[in-house]
Every structure is written in structure tokens, then in C-alpha cells.
Design a protein around this motif. Sequence first.
Motif, short mmCIF file in Angstrom:
data_model
loop_
_atom_site.label_atom_id
_atom_site.label_comp_id
_atom_site.label_asym_id
_atom_site.label_seq_id
_atom_site.Cartn_x
_atom_site.Cartn_y
_atom_site.Cartn_z
N TYR A 77 0.83 -1.21 0.00
CA TYR A 77 0.00 0.00 0.00
C TYR A 77 0.86 1.26 0.00
N TYR A 81 -0.34 3.17 -3.28
CA TYR A 81 -1.41 4.15 -3.08
C TYR A 81 -1.09 5.54 -3.65
N SER A 83 -14.08 7.17 -0.89
CA SER A 83 -13.88 6.08 0.06
C SER A 83 -12.40 5.72 0.20
N CYS A 84 -11.94 5.59 1.45
CA CYS A 84 -10.59 5.09 1.75
C CYS A 84 -9.49 5.85 1.02
N PHE A 142 -17.54 -6.44 -2.60
CA PHE A 142 -16.24 -7.09 -2.42
C PHE A 142 -16.27 -8.55 -2.87
N LEU A 161 -12.90 -8.46 3.00
CA LEU A 161 -13.08 -7.27 3.83
C LEU A 161 -12.10 -7.38 4.99
N LEU A 218 -6.00 -4.24 3.95
CA LEU A 218 -5.72 -2.88 3.50
C LEU A 218 -5.60 -2.84 1.97
N SER A 278 -7.23 -4.61 -0.10
CA SER A 278 -8.56 -4.69 -0.70
C SER A 278 -9.16 -3.31 -0.89
N GLN A 279 -8.94 -2.42 0.08
CA GLN A 279 -9.47 -1.05 -0.02
C GLN A 279 -8.90 -0.35 -1.25
N ASN A 286 -10.86 0.47 -5.20
CA ASN A 286 -10.85 1.81 -5.79
C ASN A 286 -10.22 1.80 -7.18
N ALA A 343 -17.23 4.08 -2.12
CA ALA A 343 -17.20 2.61 -2.17
C ALA A 343 -18.19 2.11 -3.22
#
Length: 341
Positions: A91, A95, A108-109, A148, A192, A195, A197-198, A202, A225
Motif C-alpha cells: 500500500y 497508493y 472512500s478510503c 467485495f 473485507l 488494506l 482490498s481497499q 478503488n 465505495a
Amino acid sequence: MKLQFGHKFEDIISVENLLGAWRKFSADKKTKRDVLIFSSRLMDNIFLLHQELANHSYKHGGYQAFNISDPKPRSIHKATVRDRLLHHAIYRQLYPFFDKTFISDSYSCRLRKATFKAIDRFRKFYRIVGQNNRKTCYVLKCDIRKFFANIDHAVLMSILKAHIHDEKIMWLLENVMGSFNSTNRDGVGLPLGNLTSQLFVNIYMNKFDQFMKHQLKAEYYIRYADDFVILSQNKKSLEAILLKIKEFLSTELKLELHPDKVSIKTLSSGIDFLGWVHFPDHRVLRTTTRNRMFINIKDKNGKPEVVQSYLGLLSHGNGKILQKRLQRFDIVDTMAIIATI
């Protein structure tokens, strides 16, 4: 030409990056038993993880499953400390790059984004579309069915490959992705709780966001989301957009809308979005959100920090009565309120 990810596999698996990921991951988990065990031989564990990644002998472990209600039942899958550390390392590198590719109205996130920013943006949009309540504002509201659980690994890999040409990074991402599948469906689903997965969802939904903004020209579009809204003065245009949305999600992302959570309504009738019911001149806390708030406060015995966090939430809408009630918090009073739910 799509933007290309500039970091190398070695940047992700470096001991320096793993240590940085550990500091972030362990910051609020130092007293957890599994974290304490891992940290008791921290450098040995990190060097071993680095070595296994470098020689491609690393394999992601399994998950511990448990259920929560937030407010609807959700199944959470918790990876081992070792694997969660790697998620943070991935991440940290991915990210910042992918966040630059996302549209501004995806909330989201993401750093410097939050639910309250999404609902403030929603208010700004409906004031523009409704011309400060002089015109009828219609809102198309949608929710993706089992979001998800239905993320297709092959589709996600193809999206990632368009930006990442390093085969070793793709091996690593496929390893993490392939560690989980939805029940009886190989190659489908993200857990779920990860990290990664978030970030992955996206990246996955950014393809949809780009379609909405650049092909459908949906100027007043917001996504958080798997919940998204489009605002317009023209109800028929929203009906036409809805058909195109269904087709794109099905053919390009192998997703479908939740049949019971799609609506086109006027703002004046009240739009339930991100925990609040929105009207032209105010918004009020959704009943289920309010009820969950009082139950959580009761469960935490009215701890000041919990009450303060909800006072912050209520400051974003018309919640003065609830704010006053929380400011003079009384456990008996709260239990009486819950009894009426």
C-alpha cells in the motif's frame, strides 16, 4: 497512454519499506497478542519475509473469519500479522501513484477524503442542480450487489497491468489477490479487512468512474465505495444513464446493481445517502445510524471520547437536539431511548 507505475519490485520488498510499513501497521496494535509475538523477533521476521519475497518463495497465508454488524452483517477475514505487514508495504508504494489517477469525487478510503466531505459535496451539487430549490432536483442512487465478494481477479489484474509492467510486482499482487476467493467461486472476491482490498476496489471502480465522467459526461456524480449518486434536473436522462450503467458494470467489471437499492427520487422527498437523509434545506441523521449511535455509546459506557466522536458526526447536519442530549449524556436516558427503538 496510461500513467506508468515508477517503482520497482525491490522498492516494495526492501527492508526499509517493510520497517516503515511495520511502524504504521503496529502503531495502534502493540498490545495485540499476535503483534507482540511477531515483534518479539521483529528483525528476524522482517529479514525472513524479505528473503522469501526476493526469491519468490513467499506464499500468502490463510485468514481468520469473524462477523460484525455495521449495521448490516458483514464477514471479515483477518490475515496473519506477517501478511498484513506486507499489505501495508504494498500500500505504501502503490497508493500514492494510483490515488493520482482517481477522480476527485471518489471519496472512500482516500487520504484527505472522508464521509463528511462526500456529503458536503452532495449538498453543493444539489444546490447547483436545483438552483437553490428553484428547480426540481432528481437523484439516481445506486448500490452494487455484494461488492467485495464479486470483484473479478482477472479483470482487476488486467486493470493493474495497464499501469504496472514489472512482472515481479504483478506476481506479488496476484499472490495476495489469489489468497482469497468467495465461496465456491475461484478467482472472484476480495476479503473485507485487507488494506490492499481497499486500494484494489478503488482501482477497480476507477474504470467505472472514468466511464461516468468522460463517456457519460455525468458532471454531478459522487461515489463512496459501492454507493454512488448522479444528480440531474431531467428524470428521463437519469433513466437512460441507468441502463448504460447496468450494461457497463456487467460487461466491463462483471458486477451488478442491487435490485432493491436503485432509485430515482426528488431531493425534496428525502435522499438517504451515507448515513444521512438529505433534503433541499437540511439533512438529518438516518434512523438506523442514530439508533446505532446510542447503542454504541451504551456499549462503551458513555466514554467521553466516544460521545465526542458522535458530537463531531452530528455537527455535519441538523442534529442539535441529539447534540444537546449527548452533551448531557446519561446512561439511563440512553437506555430509555434504545428501549423505544
